[in-house]
Design a protein around this motif. Structure first.
Motif, PDB file in Angstrom:
ATOM      1  N   ILE A  32       1.227  -1.262  -0.751  1.00 33.72           N
ATOM      2  CA  ILE A  32      -0.285  -0.011  -0.199  1.00 33.72           C
ATOM      3  C   ILE A  32       0.608   0.757   0.126  1.00 33.72           C
ATOM      4  O   ILE A  32       1.385   1.346   1.167  1.00 33.72           O
ATOM      5  CB  ILE A  32      -0.969  -0.481   1.198  1.00 33.72           C
ATOM      6  CG1 ILE A  32      -1.896  -1.268   1.252  1.00 33.72           C
ATOM      7  CG2 ILE A  32      -1.790   1.205   1.489  1.00 33.72           C
ATOM      8  CD1 ILE A  32      -2.344  -1.092   3.176  1.00 33.72           C
ATOM      9  N   SER A  33       1.181   1.626  -1.261  1.00 33.75           N
ATOM     10  CA  SER A  33       1.314   2.951  -0.908  1.00 33.75           C
ATOM     11  C   SER A  33       0.857   4.931  -0.098  1.00 33.75           C
ATOM     12  O   SER A  33      -0.285   4.085   0.093  1.00 33.75           O
ATOM     13  CB  SER A  33       1.578   3.943  -2.360  1.00 33.75           C
ATOM     14  OG  SER A  33       1.878   5.075  -2.592  1.00 33.75           O
ATOM     15  N   ALA A  34       2.066   4.943   0.731  1.00 35.80           N
ATOM     16  CA  ALA A  34       1.487   6.155   1.641  1.00 35.80           C
ATOM     17  C   ALA A  34       2.045   7.529   1.072  1.00 35.80           C
ATOM     18  O   ALA A  34       3.471   7.764   1.420  1.00 35.80           O
ATOM     19  CB  ALA A  34       2.025   5.330   2.764  1.00 35.80           C
ATOM     20  N   ASP A  35       2.170   7.516  -0.127  1.00 39.10           N
ATOM     21  CA  ASP A  35       2.572   8.804  -1.212  1.00 39.10           C
ATOM     22  C   ASP A  35       1.477   9.552  -1.357  1.00 39.10           C
ATOM     23  O   ASP A  35       0.746   9.061  -1.995  1.00 39.10           O
ATOM     24  CB  ASP A  35       3.580   8.343  -2.179  1.00 39.10           C
ATOM     25  CG  ASP A  35       4.380   9.406  -2.855  1.00 39.10           C
ATOM     26  OD1 ASP A  35       3.688   9.869  -3.130  1.00 39.10           O
ATOM     27  OD2 ASP A  35       5.994   9.807  -2.260  1.00 39.10           O
ATOM     28  N   SER A  36       1.973  10.739  -0.955  1.00 33.88           N
ATOM     29  CA  SER A  36       0.721  11.782  -0.985  1.00 33.88           C
ATOM     30  C   SER A  36       0.302  11.811  -2.284  1.00 33.88           C
ATOM     31  O   SER A  36      -0.641  12.277  -3.342  1.00 33.88           O
ATOM     32  CB  SER A  36       0.342  13.113  -0.525  1.00 33.88           C
ATOM     33  OG  SER A  36       1.986  13.567  -0.855  1.00 33.88           O
ATOM     34  N   ARG A  37       1.411  11.811  -3.852  1.00 34.54           N
ATOM     35  CA  ARG A  37       0.902  11.975  -4.985  1.00 34.54           C
ATOM     36  C   ARG A  37       1.182  11.824  -6.079  1.00 34.54           C
ATOM     37  O   ARG A  37       0.403  11.227  -7.592  1.00 34.54           O
ATOM     38  CB  ARG A  37       2.132  12.670  -5.222  1.00 34.54           C
ATOM     39  CG  ARG A  37       2.078  14.342  -4.661  1.00 34.54           C
ATOM     40  CD  ARG A  37       3.946  15.548  -4.931  1.00 34.54           C
ATOM     41  NE  ARG A  37       4.423  14.420  -5.185  1.00 34.54           N
ATOM     42  CZ  ARG A  37       5.764  15.247  -4.839  1.00 34.54           C
ATOM     43  NH1 ARG A  37       6.020  16.832  -6.181  1.00 34.54           N
ATOM     44  NH2 ARG A  37       7.530  14.220  -5.652  1.00 34.54           N
ATOM     45  N   PHE A  62      -2.826   1.987  -4.258  1.00 35.69           N
ATOM     46  CA  PHE A  62      -2.923   3.679  -4.236  1.00 35.69           C
ATOM     47  C   PHE A  62      -1.880   4.233  -4.928  1.00 35.69           C
ATOM     48  O   PHE A  62      -1.583   5.209  -5.406  1.00 35.69           O
ATOM     49  CB  PHE A  62      -2.601   3.510  -3.125  1.00 35.69           C
ATOM     50  CG  PHE A  62      -2.813   5.619  -2.457  1.00 35.69           C
ATOM     51  CD1 PHE A  62      -4.355   5.591  -2.528  1.00 35.69           C
ATOM     52  CD2 PHE A  62      -1.906   6.125  -1.820  1.00 35.69           C
ATOM     53  CE1 PHE A  62      -4.648   6.995  -1.953  1.00 35.69           C
ATOM     54  CE2 PHE A  62      -2.868   8.058  -1.970  1.00 35.69           C
ATOM     55  CZ  PHE A  62      -3.512   7.952  -1.567  1.00 35.69           C
ATOM     56  N   ILE A  63      -1.579   3.278  -6.060  1.00 39.43           N
ATOM     57  CA  ILE A  63      -0.860   3.548  -7.098  1.00 39.43           C
ATOM     58  C   ILE A  63      -1.168   4.068  -8.860  1.00 39.43           C
ATOM     59  O   ILE A  63      -1.699   3.310  -9.044  1.00 39.43           O
ATOM     60  CB  ILE A  63       0.484   2.829  -7.171  1.00 39.43           C
ATOM     61  CG1 ILE A  63       1.519   2.845  -6.462  1.00 39.43           C
ATOM     62  CG2 ILE A  63       1.977   3.299  -9.206  1.00 39.43           C
ATOM     63  CD1 ILE A  63       2.693   3.398  -6.326  1.00 39.43           C
ATOM     64  N   ALA A  74      -5.568  13.463   3.866  1.00 44.45           N
ATOM     65  CA  ALA A  74      -5.345  12.099   4.678  1.00 44.45           C
ATOM     66  C   ALA A  74      -6.725  11.769   5.122  1.00 44.45           C
ATOM     67  O   ALA A  74      -6.130  10.537   5.513  1.00 44.45           O
ATOM     68  CB  ALA A  74      -4.687  13.000   5.733  1.00 44.45           C
ATOM     69  N   GLY A  75      -7.142  12.334   5.461  1.00 47.56           N
ATOM     70  CA  GLY A  75      -8.964  11.473   5.920  1.00 47.56           C
ATOM     71  C   GLY A  75      -9.164  10.793   4.798  1.00 47.56           C
ATOM     72  O   GLY A  75     -10.300  10.183   5.005  1.00 47.56           O
TER      73      GLY A  75
END
Length: 300
Positions: A32-37, A62-63, A74-75
């Motif tokens: 699971i990506s935790a990158d905002s972009r 999430f890519i 974030a929410g």
């Protein structure tokens, strides 16, 4: 061992992605990506997404999941990432989370507080001063009045700085106080692995990555998203500098040099954020065997 998430965090260009894929392969699970972009389909080069080969090696969430026309925060990430983890746990006990957006990781682990909205006149006043005096005023105002947020902020992202000032002016409190008010209970295990390399190596990695991005067509990518330049995801390192180049404000060489400088500064702020977490266990990205041994002890 029960439902577990192994989080791989740390500064940009430290080697998180390769380690996450090795661990995901070992546990036969997904990342699971935790990158905002990296969730935005339209921007790949400047966000340092995993390569096509890496994406084919293990499943990723999430890519390329959203369009740049959408707003993700974030929410929203908290809700989505919990859904992704639940989906992975249907078949596997372990999920891997990997990224450098500290606020997203915090939202997943602890929940995300509802940050109060500011009255329209406060927002308007801040925006008017920003239009007159530019981002340097925003940076100075946040640095002086909300040093706690400034220490971990994307200081080249005006939207983030404006939001912090809105909350400060409206409530008299730092936006960071609203992010730590309530910790949500999670019914799964969380193991946090911090990844970094010596400062000189990190700086060399960043410089090499930036030149590789330029060679891969970063300027063309930025040109392709010009209609969305005010989107929050594009108010970040690698994009704002090329926008200035395309506007004729700098040369390409100056833009590249600024991307390298700003990326180093961002990496330093990421380290500041993650090092404050006492649960983070730090390793070199090449310490795969040592990490697996540590995980086997923890998850036994």
């Amino acid at each position: 061992m029960g439902k577990t998430v192994i989080i791989i965090a740390g500064p940009t260009a430290a080697g998180k992605t390769a380690l996450a894929i090795r661990l995901a392969s070992h546990f036969d699970t997904a990342v699971i990506s935790a990158d905002s972009r990296q969730c935005y389909k339209e921007i790949s080069i400047g966000t340092a997404k995993p390569s096509l080969q890496e994406l084919q090696t293990v499943p990723h969430y999430f890519i390329d999941s959203h369009s740049i026309k959408e707003e993700v925060n974030a929410g929203i990430y908290e809700r989505l990432s919990l859904q992704y983890a639940a989906h992975i746990w249907q078949k596997r006990d372990v999920a891997i989370m990997c990224g450098g957006t500290g606020l997203y990781i915090k939202a997943f682990c602890e929940g995300f507080d509802n940050i109060p909205s500011a009255p329209a006149e406060i927002r308007q006043g801040i925006n008017e001063r920003y239009e007159k005096e530019g981002i340097s005023w925003l940076q100075q105002e946040v640095r002086e009045k909300d040093p706690a947020f400034y220490a971990i902020a994307e200081i080249h992202n005006p939207q983030r700085l404006i939001r912090a000032l809105e909350v400060l002016y409206a409530t008299g409190q730092s936006i960071t106080t609203f992010r730590t008010a309530n910790t949500a209970a999670r019914d799964f295990n969380i193991i946090k692995i911090g990844v970094t390399v010596p400062k000189e190596q990190l700086h060399a990695n960043i410089e090499q990555r930036v030149h590789a991005m330029i060679a891969a067509g970063l300027v063309e990518e930025v040109r392709s998203v010009l209609p969305y330049r005010n989107h929050n995801a594009l108010q970040t390192v690698g994009y704002t500098e090329i926008f200035d180049y395309l506007d004729g404000k700098t040369t390409l060489e100056e833009a590249i040099a600024l991307i390298i400088i700003h990326t180093r500064q961002y990496a330093k702020r990421q380290l500041t954020w993650f090092r404050k977490d006492p649960a983070m266990q730090w390793f070199s990205p090449d310490d795969t065997t040592e990490i697996l041994n540590k995980l086997s002890i923890i998850t036994r």
